[in-house]
Enzyme design. Sequence first.
Site, PDB file in Angstrom:
ATOM      1  N   HIS A   1       7.912  -7.529  -3.658  1.00 46.57           N
ATOM      2  CA  HIS A   1       6.610  -7.866  -4.265  1.00 46.57           C
ATOM      3  C   HIS A   1       6.743  -9.128  -5.125  1.00 46.57           C
ATOM      4  O   HIS A   1       7.158  -9.040  -6.281  1.00 46.57           O
ATOM      5  CB  HIS A   1       6.120  -6.709  -5.136  1.00 46.57           C
ATOM      6  CG  HIS A   1       5.673  -5.528  -4.352  1.00 46.57           C
ATOM      7  ND1 HIS A   1       4.373  -5.327  -3.984  1.00 46.57           N
ATOM      8  CD2 HIS A   1       6.370  -4.494  -3.834  1.00 46.57           C
ATOM      9  CE1 HIS A   1       4.262  -4.210  -3.284  1.00 46.57           C
ATOM     10  NE2 HIS A   1       5.469  -3.691  -3.171  1.00 46.57           N
TER      11      HIS A   1
ATOM     12  N   LYS B   1      -6.073  -7.345 -19.413  1.00 43.34           N
ATOM     13  CA  LYS B   1      -6.407  -7.512 -20.827  1.00 43.34           C
ATOM     14  C   LYS B   1      -6.127  -8.934 -21.337  1.00 43.34           C
ATOM     15  O   LYS B   1      -6.922  -9.503 -22.079  1.00 43.34           O
ATOM     16  CB  LYS B   1      -5.672  -6.487 -21.679  1.00 43.34           C
ATOM     17  CG  LYS B   1      -6.232  -6.420 -23.087  1.00 43.34           C
ATOM     18  CD  LYS B   1      -5.815  -5.191 -23.853  1.00 43.34           C
ATOM     19  CE  LYS B   1      -6.237  -3.897 -23.296  1.00 43.34           C
ATOM     20  NZ  LYS B   1      -7.554  -3.414 -23.733  1.00 43.34           N
TER      21      LYS B   1
ATOM     22  N   GLU C   1       4.427 -10.625  -6.488  1.00 45.16           N
ATOM     23  CA  GLU C   1       3.349 -10.656  -7.483  1.00 45.16           C
ATOM     24  C   GLU C   1       3.718 -10.003  -8.806  1.00 45.16           C
ATOM     25  O   GLU C   1       3.040 -10.223  -9.805  1.00 45.16           O
ATOM     26  CB  GLU C   1       2.075  -9.997  -6.912  1.00 45.16           C
ATOM     27  CG  GLU C   1       2.122  -8.488  -6.689  1.00 45.16           C
ATOM     28  CD  GLU C   1       2.717  -8.069  -5.338  1.00 45.16           C
ATOM     29  OE1 GLU C   1       3.615  -8.785  -4.847  1.00 45.16           O
ATOM     30  OE2 GLU C   1       2.324  -7.031  -4.810  1.00 45.16           O
TER      31      GLU C   1
ATOM     32  N   ASP D   1     -11.665  -5.194 -25.326  1.00 46.18           N
ATOM     33  CA  ASP D   1     -12.505  -5.409 -24.142  1.00 46.18           C
ATOM     34  C   ASP D   1     -14.000  -5.300 -24.454  1.00 46.18           C
ATOM     35  O   ASP D   1     -14.790  -6.147 -24.049  1.00 46.18           O
ATOM     36  CB  ASP D   1     -12.140  -4.396 -23.038  1.00 46.18           C
ATOM     37  CG  ASP D   1     -10.650  -4.247 -22.923  1.00 46.18           C
ATOM     38  OD1 ASP D   1      -9.980  -5.285 -22.978  1.00 46.18           O
ATOM     39  OD2 ASP D   1     -10.158  -3.107 -22.835  1.00 46.18           O
TER      40      ASP D   1
ATOM     41  N   GLY E   1       0.842  -1.213   0.000  1.00 49.34           N
ATOM     42  CA  GLY E   1       0.000   0.000   0.000  1.00 49.34           C
ATOM     43  C   GLY E   1       0.861   1.241   0.000  1.00 49.34           C
ATOM     44  O   GLY E   1       2.056   1.182   0.330  1.00 49.34           O
TER      45      GLY E   1
ATOM     46  N   CYS F   1       5.077  -6.404   1.531  1.00 46.53           N
ATOM     47  CA  CYS F   1       5.483  -4.994   1.629  1.00 46.53           C
ATOM     48  C   CYS F   1       4.799  -4.289   2.800  1.00 46.53           C
ATOM     49  O   CYS F   1       5.208  -4.468   3.938  1.00 46.53           O
ATOM     50  CB  CYS F   1       5.239  -4.290   0.293  1.00 46.53           C
ATOM     51  SG  CYS F   1       6.135  -2.738   0.181  1.00 46.53           S
ATOM     52  N   TYR F   2       3.726  -3.532   2.565  1.00 46.81           N
ATOM     53  CA  TYR F   2       3.008  -2.909   3.688  1.00 46.81           C
ATOM     54  C   TYR F   2       2.519  -4.003   4.645  1.00 46.81           C
ATOM     55  O   TYR F   2       2.617  -3.868   5.869  1.00 46.81           O
ATOM     56  CB  TYR F   2       1.821  -2.104   3.154  1.00 46.81           C
ATOM     57  CG  TYR F   2       1.091  -1.314   4.231  1.00 46.81           C
ATOM     58  CD1 TYR F   2       1.487  -0.027   4.563  1.00 46.81           C
ATOM     59  CD2 TYR F   2       0.007  -1.871   4.923  1.00 46.81           C
ATOM     60  CE1 TYR F   2       0.836   0.687   5.559  1.00 46.81           C
ATOM     61  CE2 TYR F   2      -0.642  -1.167   5.911  1.00 46.81           C
ATOM     62  CZ  TYR F   2      -0.234   0.117   6.221  1.00 46.81           C
ATOM     63  OH  TYR F   2      -0.880   0.821   7.202  1.00 46.81           O
TER      64      TYR F   2
END
Length: 520
Positions: A175, A376, A177, A234, A59, A86-87
């Site tokens: 991170h 996407k 991710e 999209d 965050g 992280c946070y």
Amino acid sequence: MKSKNINKILIVDFGSQVTQLIARQVRELGVYCELINFKKFNKFKTFDKNIKGIILSGGPKSTLSKSAPNIKWKLFLNKLPLLGICYGHQLISNICGGKTKYSNKKEFGSAILIEKKKSKLTEGFFTNKKNTVWMSHSDSVMIKPKNFNVIASSKNSKFAILENKGKKIFTTQFHPEVFHTNNGKKLFSNFLFKICKIKKNWTEKYKLQKLIKEIRDNVGPNQKVMCALSGGVDSSVLAHLLHKAIKKNLICVYVDTGLMRQGETKEVINIFKKKFKNSFTAVNAQKNFLNKLKNISDPEKKRKIIGKTFIKIFEKFTKNKKNITFLAQGTLYPDLIESKSFSGSPTSIIKSHHNVGGLPKNMKFKLIEPFKEMFKDEVRKLGNLLKVNNFLINRHPFPGPGLAIRIPGPIDKKKVEILQKADKIFIDELKKRKLYEKIWQAFAVLLPVKSVGVMGDARTYEFVCALRAVTSQDGMTANYYYFKHSDLSEISNKIVNEVPGINRVVYDTTSKPPGTIEWE
Ligand code: XMP
């Protein structure tokens, strides 16, 4: 598909720009997950037995600030495995008796992690006790909580991975991710399958069924949905999804803003007239958009004007039509996260995507945005399942505000026409060279700068055109494309020779971050 009754991982959002990438990692590993903001998490009064593990996101706030988001976690503590990122890493450390402090040794970008101790979380994550990870923090955990082991350190983070084995709590300063952390998926896979012991329960097909069910539950039998169909990836996949879910209750509307790419309006109308017949309508609003955007330079103002104009057109279109309750948009997660907080968490606003931050507050439609938690490439996969035409699925992304945000400064018809010609040459040349598929998004930008040139012994004073081509996985981060010099110079030459109004071409070599993909 009753998602309420299936085992899941809960992701608690503290407002990181990349929280959805955690959800994406979990989904890609075939596990169902739900993302909620920390305030909602704090309101839980009962323990949902289907939750098999909790991940706390990063965050933008410091845990040291008075307004720092906190969590009440007694309900879950000792019951469920926890992964803090992280946070989340700093928050858990503080809660468990450690101390986070402001550090002069910040870490942004790539860092080398050194393994200090073996852990279930990091099995197969390191190579020769090292790994490259992506960091983004100013504060650091300076005193580790008691009963926590140090699993890995980096140069500026002594406690880069911490573990309390007995309580199944794991925290990482970096991170895992993001794409730029090497082997990040291994870490998630260990957490899900070895620590939470959850089984695979999620596929693209489930996702499709769930979306169809949600749409059917949401839209009553006598209600109609108007789909804002631009012909981009999209909205095209969205129109097919809605068609499958509600058939005749769907009305697709294409708005020709006059800010589309060369030849695009014709192409889109041809394809969708054939597919949706009378459920498809095209509205010519070229003059409307150009008038409203006259003399407007500020990118945020442009975006808001465009968002409002779209809605006004949709409202006018539905004025004498009955039961059109919903407006469906192909909004993606990156559109949301750059425009406003996804879950009410304190995310920074980067730009108001036309379909999110650009919408008027008092709009009369209810929104349907089935892709708002997706990226996407995930939408493209759904498109394949729905058998959407390959040409539509594989096109480069094109933003709703169109060429208006590729002409920095005030816009007029003449500038739009110059840009359309340059953009067409660029894209055609990429296709000719078989580079189009290798590049995630490419386009030309018409700069509000004139430069002096010489052509046929005469002085010219014309606009500068910038070319942008990026590689990316999801539009959240991007790298500029490394062209061969000969390709760049041939394309540049063709544009200068064939587009009146442009006498100089430059190539944009900025990545995202620190740049964004579009110029405005
Ligand atoms: P940025 O410029 O934010 O772009 O790095 C990320 C991706 O989003 C697209 N984009 C938009 N798409 N409405 C859209 O439909 C918008 O307002 C908008 N702004 C940016 C951009 O083209 C890129 O693919």
